[in-house]
Scaffold this active site. Structure first.
Site: not given
Ligand code: ACM
Length: 529
Positions: A186, A259, A322, A413, A466
């Site tokens: 990333d 990323h 993203e 998540y 993170e």
């Molecule tokens: C993601 O949460 N960017 C897959």
């Protein structure tokens, strides 16, 4: 062949037995209680037919002090206490097993090693956490609802040392999860050794500093400690072998074309500008993405070439999420490339880029999987979609005849908070996913035909790190939510009982996690209602 009686289907309860039987997680498909119990004693025999011998050996260590007897190579034998049989002709599915416990002994049968492995996991849960040797008599027939039962771990934002990766995989396997999606690259760090491109780790694996506090806070403040780490190819081979023994398949992710700031820092020719970059020190989405030139496609295929040598599983994840297109819009070279390829939009250009990776993987007998943005630029042939922005993408993919994995932000998540009282919790990215919400998760979107629904391979948890600087914090965010997700993905939907019944089993199950040294979030934290 184990004699198998017609089982009674029970809804999360086994009457007449106390805790150990009630506390199976994930709950089994069919369970018929019987009277009496089987007692492990010193000298209890373990036997196995030849194909099951290796897994029988691992059972001895897995069951710890409950079982100390000698191991016989074959033949049930009159006095054998526990017998494992691997019989491909048993008619059982690849992950299914039958388990019979009678006062005279325990018989476990499966058609494939994975089934035996899961039977052993169930058997170890039937023994009390304290390791005394009494198992209640019963008959179980079990198999999973979904073939893809997973968890994703981001090791870029915070590097997680190899011993923790092994522990995490072991914990997945004990919950009958079978897929470890390893997010290896990333913006903030490149974590996999690629021998032909050494700067990816020499430069890309270390960022100079790390954000303090939340990414939303201004002004931003940073520590002055470099953060780095990567896995050598030798270490990765060890992890893959360890996972294979536990029937866990690793899906490596090389996230592209966005990323990629760490990679562009190491090899600036992969980028779109002359800007000198470094691995990113704060979170959020980097504007810097790969350029779409032929050399960059070849570079990434070179990376994948080495990835394929390390990871034997079918699937390779190429990210696709993203990817901000600003640099492609501004770059004359990227615009010319678009024209050359006859493409009308930057989305289509990303679709082309992912398509190049798809062709490469297919030509080597592998399958591409990507985050659901890969739908936006036109899904390449045979590609599988990780549906994260809700389940709409899962529905669209399934309708198009593509396989899909359900990983929606709303339920999976696990970087989101576990309490609404965020001040009482360690800092997290935001959101709120309590255990109950995970337990209520339905991976198959509504409105699909039975045939389309079969394209939903299953689901997985997301652990973006993170705000998880250590293995301890990963465990805190993962557990016990992963216990709930394991049940969602293994147990037939119609058998998923009330949350209260699950929670009652979970209270016993947490003693097992205690024994394994897992830093789970306690169920009754002070201040919780
Ligand atoms: C993601 O949460 N960017 C897959």
């Amino acid at each position: 062949m184990i004699p198998f009686r017609q089982p009674l289907v029970l809804r999360g309860f086994v009457f007449g037995y106390d805790e150990p039987v009630n506390a199976l997680i994930p709950q089994v498909k069919q369970l018929e209680p019987r009277s009496g119990h089987f007692e492990f004693r010193p000298g209890t025999r373990l036997s196995a037919n030849a194909p099951a011998f290796d897994i029988a050996r691992s059972l001895v260590s897995g069951l710890g002090n409950a079982l100390q007897g000698p191991l016989e190579a074959s033949g049930a034998g009159a006095e054998a206490g526990i017998h494992l049989g691997l019989d491909p002709a048993s008619g059982l599915g690849p992950e299914a097993y039958r388990l019979e416990v009678t006062p005279a002994g325990i018989e476990l049968e499966a058609a494939a090693e994975a089934g035996l492995f899961y039977g052993v996991q169930t058997l170890s849960q039937l023994l009390p956490a304290e390791g005394t040797g009494v198992v209640p008599c019963l008959s179980i027939h079990d198999e999973p609802r979904f073939p893809w039962r997973g968890a994703m771990l981001d090791v870029s934002r915070h590097f997680m040392p190899k011993p923790f990766i092994l522990k995490f995989i072991d914990l997945l396997a004990r919950h009958k999860l079978n897929t470890f999606h390893w997010h290896l690259t990333d913006d903030q760090g490149w974590r996999i050794e690629i021998k032909r491109y050494p700067r990816l780790t020499e430069v890309g694996s270390v960022r100079a500093c790390t954000l303090i506090g939340h990414d939303r806070q201004r002004p931003r403040r940073y520590d002055d400690t470099p953060h780095g780490g990567y896995y050598t190819q030798e270490e990765i081979r060890e992890v893959v072998r360890y996972a294979a023994k536990r029937h866990v398949t690793i899906v490596p992710e090389i996230d592209m074309p966005g990323h990629m700031q760490a990679a562009i820092s190491a090899y600036p020719e992969l980028g779109n500008t002359d800007m000198k970059l470094q691995p990113r020190c704060h979170w959020g989405i980097s504007q810097h993405i790969l350029n779409p030139q032929a050399g960059t496609v070849r570079f990434m295929q070179g990376v994948l070439e080495e990835v394929l040598e390390l990871f034997p599983g079918s699937f390779v994840h190429v990210g696709g999420d993203e990817a901000v297109k600003h640099e492609w819009q501004e770059s004359r070279a990227a615009q010319e490339r678009m024209q050359e390829l006859g493409l009308q939009s930057e989305e289509a250009l990303q679709g082309w880029f992912i398509g190049q990776m798809n062709d490469f993987l297919r030509s080597r007998g592998r399958r591409l999987i990507g985050w659901d943005e890969i739908l936006d630029g036109g899904l390449p042939a045979g590609a599988t979609v990780t549906s994260w922005r809700g389940l709409d993408a899962a529905r669209r993919a399934a309708e198009l005849g593509h396989d899909t994995v359900s990983a929606p932000t709303a339920c999976t998540y696990f970087d989101y908070y576990q309490s609404e009282d965020v001040a009482s919790e360690p800092l997290a990215i935001g959101g709120f996913i309590p255990l109950e919400k995970v337990y209520a998760f339905e991976p198959v979107p509504e409105g699909l035909s039975a045939e389309q629904a079969r394209h939903v391979l299953g689901g997985q948890a997301q652990l973006w790190t993170e705000y998880m600087p250590s293995p301890d914090q990963v465990e805190y965010m993962a557990f016990p939510r992963l216990c709930a997700l394991a049940e969602v993905l293994w147990t037939p939907a119609e058998l998923r009982g009330s949350f209260a019944a699950f929670e009652a089993r979970l209270r016993s199950h947490l003693k097992r996690l205690d024994a394994l040294g897992v830093n789970y979030r306690p169920l009754d934290r002070p201040g919780e209602t």
